[in-house]
Design a protein around this motif. Structure first.
Motif, PDB file in Angstrom:
ATOM      1  N   PHE A 168       0.861  -1.174   0.000  1.00  0.00           N
ATOM      2  CA  PHE A 168       0.000   0.000   0.000  1.00  0.00           C
ATOM      3  C   PHE A 168       0.897   1.223   0.000  1.00  0.00           C
ATOM      4  CE2 PHE A 168       0.980  -0.335   4.466  1.00  0.00           C
ATOM      5  CZ  PHE A 168       0.859   0.941   4.993  1.00  0.00           C
ATOM      6  N   GLU A 169       0.389   2.335  -0.473  1.00  0.00           N
ATOM      7  CA  GLU A 169       1.201   3.539  -0.570  1.00  0.00           C
ATOM      8  C   GLU A 169       1.027   4.393   0.681  1.00  0.00           C
ATOM      9  OE1 GLU A 169       1.912   7.257  -3.636  1.00  0.00           O
ATOM     10  OE2 GLU A 169       1.036   5.389  -4.406  1.00  0.00           O
ATOM     11  N   TYR A 170       2.166   4.823   1.242  1.00  0.00           N
ATOM     12  CA  TYR A 170       2.103   5.697   2.406  1.00  0.00           C
ATOM     13  C   TYR A 170       3.461   6.357   2.594  1.00  0.00           C
ATOM     14  CZ  TYR A 170       0.557   7.565   6.848  1.00  0.00           C
ATOM     15  OH  TYR A 170       0.194   8.445   7.853  1.00  0.00           O
ATOM     16  N   TRP A 209       0.511  -2.197   7.856  1.00  0.00           N
ATOM     17  CA  TRP A 209      -0.601  -1.231   7.933  1.00  0.00           C
ATOM     18  C   TRP A 209      -0.866  -0.807   9.375  1.00  0.00           C
ATOM     19  CZ3 TRP A 209      -3.615   1.909   5.125  1.00  0.00           C
ATOM     20  CH2 TRP A 209      -4.857   2.303   5.636  1.00  0.00           C
ATOM     21  N   MET A 247      -0.952   7.924  11.217  1.00  0.00           N
ATOM     22  CA  MET A 247      -2.204   8.420  10.657  1.00  0.00           C
ATOM     23  C   MET A 247      -3.027   9.135  11.720  1.00  0.00           C
ATOM     24  SD  MET A 247      -3.255   5.070   8.414  1.00  0.00           S
ATOM     25  CE  MET A 247      -2.109   4.312   7.259  1.00  0.00           C
ATOM     26  N   PHE A 265      -5.045  11.444   2.853  1.00  0.00           N
ATOM     27  CA  PHE A 265      -4.131  10.330   2.605  1.00  0.00           C
ATOM     28  C   PHE A 265      -3.213  10.126   3.808  1.00  0.00           C
ATOM     29  CE2 PHE A 265       0.030   8.892   1.021  1.00  0.00           C
ATOM     30  CZ  PHE A 265      -0.315   7.727   0.367  1.00  0.00           C
ATOM     31  N   GLY A 274      -4.912   8.535   6.660  1.00  0.00           N
ATOM     32  CA  GLY A 274      -5.425   7.199   6.426  1.00  0.00           C
ATOM     33  C   GLY A 274      -6.905   7.134   6.127  1.00  0.00           C
ATOM     34  N   THR A 292      -6.701   6.286   0.597  1.00  0.00           N
ATOM     35  CA  THR A 292      -5.424   5.680   0.250  1.00  0.00           C
ATOM     36  C   THR A 292      -5.311   5.640  -1.262  1.00  0.00           C
ATOM     37  OG1 THR A 292      -3.939   3.821   0.738  1.00  0.00           O
ATOM     38  CG2 THR A 292      -6.246   3.286   0.241  1.00  0.00           C
ATOM     39  N   ARG A 347      -1.639   9.771  -8.252  1.00  0.00           N
ATOM     40  CA  ARG A 347      -2.353   8.887  -7.333  1.00  0.00           C
ATOM     41  C   ARG A 347      -3.826   8.843  -7.700  1.00  0.00           C
ATOM     42  NH1 ARG A 347       0.320  11.216  -2.255  1.00  0.00           N
ATOM     43  NH2 ARG A 347       2.047   9.788  -1.836  1.00  0.00           N
ATOM     44  N   TYR A 359      -7.133   7.965  -5.812  1.00  0.00           N
ATOM     45  CA  TYR A 359      -7.520   7.840  -4.414  1.00  0.00           C
ATOM     46  C   TYR A 359      -8.821   7.071  -4.252  1.00  0.00           C
ATOM     47  CZ  TYR A 359      -4.198  11.724  -3.811  1.00  0.00           C
ATOM     48  OH  TYR A 359      -3.090  12.516  -3.814  1.00  0.00           O
ATOM     49  N   PRO A 406      -9.887   3.331   2.186  1.00  0.00           N
ATOM     50  CA  PRO A 406      -9.103   2.163   2.583  1.00  0.00           C
ATOM     51  C   PRO A 406      -9.892   0.863   2.546  1.00  0.00           C
ATOM     52  CG  PRO A 406      -8.639   3.980   4.047  1.00  0.00           C
ATOM     53  CD  PRO A 406      -9.785   4.422   3.170  1.00  0.00           C
ATOM     54  N   ILE A 434      -7.435  -1.783   1.083  1.00  0.00           N
ATOM     55  CA  ILE A 434      -6.619  -2.553   2.024  1.00  0.00           C
ATOM     56  C   ILE A 434      -7.305  -3.891   2.315  1.00  0.00           C
ATOM     57  CG2 ILE A 434      -5.560  -2.545   4.315  1.00  0.00           C
ATOM     58  CD1 ILE A 434      -4.443  -0.440   2.380  1.00  0.00           C
TER      59      ILE A 434
END
Length: 261
Positions: A90-92, A105, A112, A177, A180, A183, A193, A195, A198, A202
């Motif tokens: 996942f992107e973060y 996560w 977050m 983002f 959280g 995502t 991105r 969007y 989640p 996820i």
């Protein structure tokens, strides 16, 4: 020599341990060198994230760690791991913007929740226009997955700074983002991105697991950093996931007490 308690390592030994921990001493996969999803999974388990960079003079940064460890591979493997079910990434914001092992996560939920290390326009837009941020979240909830451009409204971008001249829509999305609340479902062909919520991205097993508090998250992330680095200073362990000095120090001490470090 480097001394750790009663153990002494030469610089050459320390260097070899670090290279092995990073996965540089393993043979390339398969008789014919074909890289499969399972090989990608092992590198994800080992490193925890791939830093993302939009600069593509040679190739974008996220593609290089796999090539350096596995050799030539189909980049679609990485795209699938980050953009399709069952997701492995996942992107973060980990070290910097990164594709992160989805099993981490829970460990990033403290960031977050607290907004630690949040900066600039993304924090300011919520402080000044919380209703607008809620509206942007509603757009993603009702119509996502969406890029910033797809929900752009008529507020012009400022041109008084070189670089990331974000619109208010983009700033709101980046706030959400970071917190959280949205995502990245994927990146599109323009490297924007896309969007979404989640719960639509996820894996459910991660969403159902309880979040870790800051102390427990730091222990988990420091432990992961230590395995990935092999030999490291406290600063190296802290910087791997860009963590706070105080909580990282406490996590290191806890892991030394248990014998893991």
């Amino acid at each position: 020599p480097l001394t750790f308690g009663g153990m002494t390592l030469t610089v050459l030994q320390a260097r070899r341990i670090a290279l092995a921990a990073q996965g540089f001493t393993r043979p390339r996969p398969g008789v014919d060198g074909t890289v499969a999803a399972r090989h990608l999974g092992k590198v994800i388990d080992r490193l925890g994230f791939f830093q993302i960079d939009s600069v593509n003079v040679l190739a974008r940064a996220q593609y290089m760690p796999l090539f350096s460890r596995l050799g030539p591979y189909d980049t679609e493997l990485l795209h699938r791991a980050a953009g399709r079910r069952p997701r492995r990434l996942f992107e973060y914001w980990a070290h910097e913007a990164a594709l992160v092992d989805v099993n981490l996560w829970q460990a990033f939920q403290f960031r977050m929740e607290t907004g630690a290390r949040m900066w600039g326009g993304m924090a300011r837009v919520f402080e000044e226009k919380p209703e607008f941020v809620d509206w942007v979240l509603g757009e993603v909830r009702d119509h996502g997955p969406l890029t910033a451009r797809e929900i752009e409204h008529d507020v012009p971008r400022t041109k008084d700074q070189w670089g990331w001249n974000w619109s208010e829509v983009k700033a709101a999305l980046e706030y959400l983002f970071y917190k959280g609340q949205v995502t990245a479902a994927r990146r599109n062909s323009a490297f924007e991105r896309v969007y979404d919520l989640p719960e639509r991205v996820i894996p459910q097993v991660q969403l159902d697991a309880p979040p870790l508090d800051s102390a427990a998250a730091h222990v988990m992330l420091v432990s992961h950093a230590a395995r990935a680095l092999g030999v490291a200073t406290a600063q190296c362990l802290r910087d791997y996931f860009r963590m706070s000095p105080e909580l990282s120090k406490a996590a290191i001490e806890a892991l030394v007490d248990t014998g893991e470090l």
